[in-house]
Design a protein around this motif. Structure first.
Motif, PDB file in Angstrom:
ATOM      1  N   LEU A 136       0.832  -1.200   0.000  1.00 22.89           N
ATOM      2  CA  LEU A 136       0.000   0.000   0.000  1.00 22.89           C
ATOM      3  C   LEU A 136       0.869   1.253   0.000  1.00 22.89           C
ATOM      4  O   LEU A 136       0.642   2.182  -0.793  1.00 22.89           O
ATOM      5  CB  LEU A 136      -0.907   0.004   1.238  1.00 22.89           C
ATOM      6  N   ALA A 137       1.875   1.278   0.876  1.00 18.53           N
ATOM      7  CA  ALA A 137       2.766   2.438   0.945  1.00 18.53           C
ATOM      8  C   ALA A 137       3.465   2.663  -0.394  1.00 18.53           C
ATOM      9  O   ALA A 137       3.466   3.782  -0.935  1.00 18.53           O
ATOM     10  CB  ALA A 137       3.784   2.244   2.066  1.00 18.53           C
ATOM     11  N   ARG A 138       4.056   1.605  -0.934  1.00 20.97           N
ATOM     12  CA  ARG A 138       4.761   1.759  -2.211  1.00 20.97           C
ATOM     13  C   ARG A 138       3.839   2.263  -3.309  1.00 20.97           C
ATOM     14  O   ARG A 138       4.179   3.197  -4.058  1.00 20.97           O
ATOM     15  CB  ARG A 138       5.378   0.425  -2.630  1.00 20.97           C
ATOM     16  N   ASP A 139       2.665   1.671  -3.417  1.00 15.46           N
ATOM     17  CA  ASP A 139       1.770   2.000  -4.512  1.00 15.46           C
ATOM     18  C   ASP A 139       1.209   3.415  -4.394  1.00 15.46           C
ATOM     19  O   ASP A 139       1.077   4.130  -5.395  1.00 15.46           O
ATOM     20  CB  ASP A 139       0.630   0.987  -4.577  1.00 15.46           C
ATOM     21  N   VAL A 140       0.878   3.829  -3.181  1.00 16.88           N
ATOM     22  CA  VAL A 140       0.410   5.202  -2.978  1.00 16.88           C
ATOM     23  C   VAL A 140       1.511   6.190  -3.338  1.00 16.88           C
ATOM     24  O   VAL A 140       1.272   7.195  -4.028  1.00 16.88           O
ATOM     25  CB  VAL A 140      -0.069   5.417  -1.535  1.00 16.88           C
ATOM     26  N   TYR A 141       2.737   5.916  -2.909  1.00 18.84           N
ATOM     27  CA  TYR A 141       3.833   6.840  -3.187  1.00 18.84           C
ATOM     28  C   TYR A 141       4.129   6.923  -4.684  1.00 18.84           C
ATOM     29  O   TYR A 141       4.435   8.000  -5.208  1.00 18.84           O
ATOM     30  CB  TYR A 141       5.091   6.432  -2.420  1.00 18.84           C
ATOM     31  N   LEU A 142       4.037   5.805  -5.387  1.00 12.05           N
ATOM     32  CA  LEU A 142       4.226   5.841  -6.839  1.00 12.05           C
ATOM     33  C   LEU A 142       3.159   6.704  -7.506  1.00 12.05           C
ATOM     34  O   LEU A 142       3.454   7.488  -8.413  1.00 12.05           O
ATOM     35  CB  LEU A 142       4.195   4.423  -7.406  1.00 12.05           C
ATOM     36  N   ALA A 143       1.923   6.557  -7.059  1.00 12.92           N
ATOM     37  CA  ALA A 143       0.830   7.341  -7.636  1.00 12.92           C
ATOM     38  C   ALA A 143       1.010   8.827  -7.353  1.00 12.92           C
ATOM     39  O   ALA A 143       0.767   9.675  -8.225  1.00 12.92           O
ATOM     40  CB  ALA A 143      -0.507   6.854  -7.085  1.00 12.92           C
ATOM     41  N   LEU A 144       1.450   9.166  -6.142  1.00 16.38           N
ATOM     42  CA  LEU A 144       1.620  10.569  -5.775  1.00 16.38           C
ATOM     43  C   LEU A 144       2.860  11.171  -6.429  1.00 16.38           C
ATOM     44  O   LEU A 144       2.888  12.367  -6.725  1.00 16.38           O
ATOM     45  CB  LEU A 144       1.664  10.717  -4.261  1.00 16.38           C
ATOM     46  N   GLU A 172       3.806  10.313  -9.461  1.00 11.84           N
ATOM     47  CA  GLU A 172       3.322  10.579 -10.820  1.00 11.84           C
ATOM     48  C   GLU A 172       2.478  11.849 -10.865  1.00 11.84           C
ATOM     49  O   GLU A 172       2.531  12.612 -11.837  1.00 11.84           O
ATOM     50  CB  GLU A 172       2.507   9.385 -11.319  1.00 11.84           C
ATOM     51  N   LYS A 173       1.717  12.095  -9.803  1.00 10.66           N
ATOM     52  CA  LYS A 173       0.851  13.274  -9.750  1.00 10.66           C
ATOM     53  C   LYS A 173       1.644  14.555  -9.554  1.00 10.66           C
ATOM     54  O   LYS A 173       1.384  15.567 -10.215  1.00 10.66           O
ATOM     55  CB  LYS A 173      -0.159  13.094  -8.610  1.00 10.66           C
ATOM     56  N   TRP A 174       2.614  14.540  -8.623  1.00 15.67           N
ATOM     57  CA  TRP A 174       3.260  15.788  -8.207  1.00 15.67           C
ATOM     58  C   TRP A 174       4.737  15.880  -8.566  1.00 15.67           C
ATOM     59  O   TRP A 174       5.332  16.955  -8.434  1.00 15.67           O
ATOM     60  CB  TRP A 174       3.106  15.976  -6.689  1.00 15.67           C
ATOM     61  N   ASN A 175       5.347  14.786  -8.985  1.00 14.81           N
ATOM     62  CA  ASN A 175       6.760  14.789  -9.350  1.00 14.81           C
ATOM     63  C   ASN A 175       7.642  15.303  -8.202  1.00 14.81           C
ATOM     64  O   ASN A 175       8.628  16.013  -8.427  1.00 14.81           O
ATOM     65  CB  ASN A 175       6.998  15.622 -10.615  1.00 14.81           C
ATOM     66  N   ILE A 176       7.291  14.936  -6.980  1.00 12.92           N
ATOM     67  CA  ILE A 176       8.102  15.277  -5.801  1.00 12.92           C
ATOM     68  C   ILE A 176       9.007  14.090  -5.521  1.00 12.92           C
ATOM     69  O   ILE A 176       8.539  12.971  -5.284  1.00 12.92           O
ATOM     70  CB  ILE A 176       7.206  15.589  -4.583  1.00 12.92           C
ATOM     71  N   ASN A 177      10.320  14.320  -5.552  1.00 17.17           N
ATOM     72  CA  ASN A 177      11.279  13.221  -5.517  1.00 17.17           C
ATOM     73  C   ASN A 177      11.172  12.339  -4.285  1.00 17.17           C
ATOM     74  O   ASN A 177      11.480  11.145  -4.349  1.00 17.17           O
ATOM     75  CB  ASN A 177      12.708  13.761  -5.633  1.00 17.17           C
ATOM     76  N   VAL A 178      10.751  12.911  -3.156  1.00 18.46           N
ATOM     77  CA  VAL A 178      10.694  12.111  -1.934  1.00 18.46           C
ATOM     78  C   VAL A 178       9.773  10.904  -2.113  1.00 18.46           C
ATOM     79  O   VAL A 178      10.031   9.823  -1.563  1.00 18.46           O
ATOM     80  CB  VAL A 178      10.257  12.975  -0.719  1.00 18.46           C
TER      81      VAL A 178
END
Length: 234
Positions: free
Chosen positions: A60-68, A70-76
């Motif tokens: 869940l953590a990995r997938d949410v972070y990948l989606a976010l 893609e949305k915001w292009n924030i490297n963290v």
């Protein structure tokens, strides 16, 4: 899915909503009632159920972070998503050693076998898509949840390999929490924990209780142990 597993998943879904409920003016009494129910349910969960849960929660953590990312292009988000892949690999290794079948071994991003986590993924991505600050707070929320769940499960096991894996995942989540909090500070924002205590959060941020800085918190392997070279802990 057995009733014990349903109990812990219900706990996660209820707890994951508390940060958003608080923003809507939910009273302390209502939040306390949720916490009491959740602790009661968690006490009935078997070790195998907990391992299955954490495998999907790390996904869940990995997938949410990948989606976010893609949305915001924030490297963290991209950086921590890679670390969460290592966390997933750690749980897969633990499941292999324990002889537990992996239900998400070939699942695509955003696909889960636990319905509540599937719903939580949708909710968190939607929340994080509102703004960069909202996305960073979602990241902090996920790490908050991860630490709370891992510490609950850690307290209930005597298996040394499970202890080692959980301790290293907690240390990684502490690092991720610090990264999200640093990013939020650049926006003049912060995050108040919904699951761990404020004292625990202060320990993570300032070092007095962080597992990566204060050594082992559990009953087994040191927090920085690495399991036979199979995985990189982060």
């Amino acid at each position: 899915m057995n009733t014990k597993k349903i109990g812990l998943i219900t706990m996660i879904f209820l707890l994951a909503g508390t940060a958003f409920l608080a923003a809507e003016g939910v009273t302390e009494e209502q939040l306390a009632a949720i916490e009491q129910e959740s602790v009661y349910e968690a006490s009935a969960v078997s070790e195998e159920d907990g391992i299955l849960l954490m495998r999907e929660e790390e996904k869940l953590a990995r997938d949410v972070y990948l989606a976010l990312y893609e949305k915001w292009n924030i490297n963290v988000f991209n950086n921590i998503a890679r670390a969460e892949q290592q966390h997933m690999d750690s749980m897969a290794y633990l499941m292999d050693q324990q002889g537990i079948a992996d239900p998400v071994a070939y699942a695509a991003p955003g696909e889960f076998t636990i319905e509540k986590i599937d719903n939580l993924y949708t909710s968190l991505v939607e929340q994080g898509s509102e703004s960069p600050v909202a996305a960073l707070k979602v990241g902090a929320l996920i790490e908050d949840l991860d630490i709370a769940d891992l510490e609950e499960l850690l307290a209930g096991t005597d298996d040394q390999l499970t202890i080692q894996v959980y301790q290293n995942l907690i240390a990684g989540s502490e690092n991720h929490m610090r990264a999200f909090m640093n990013q939020l500070s650049m926006y003049g924002e912060t995050y108040e924990p919904a699951y761990i205590t404020s004292e625990r959060m202060d320990g993570i941020l300032y070092g007095s209780m962080g597992m990566g800085n204060a050594g082992s918190m559990g009953r087994g392997a040191p927090s920085n142990s690495r399991g036979g070279g199979h995985h990189g802990w982060n």
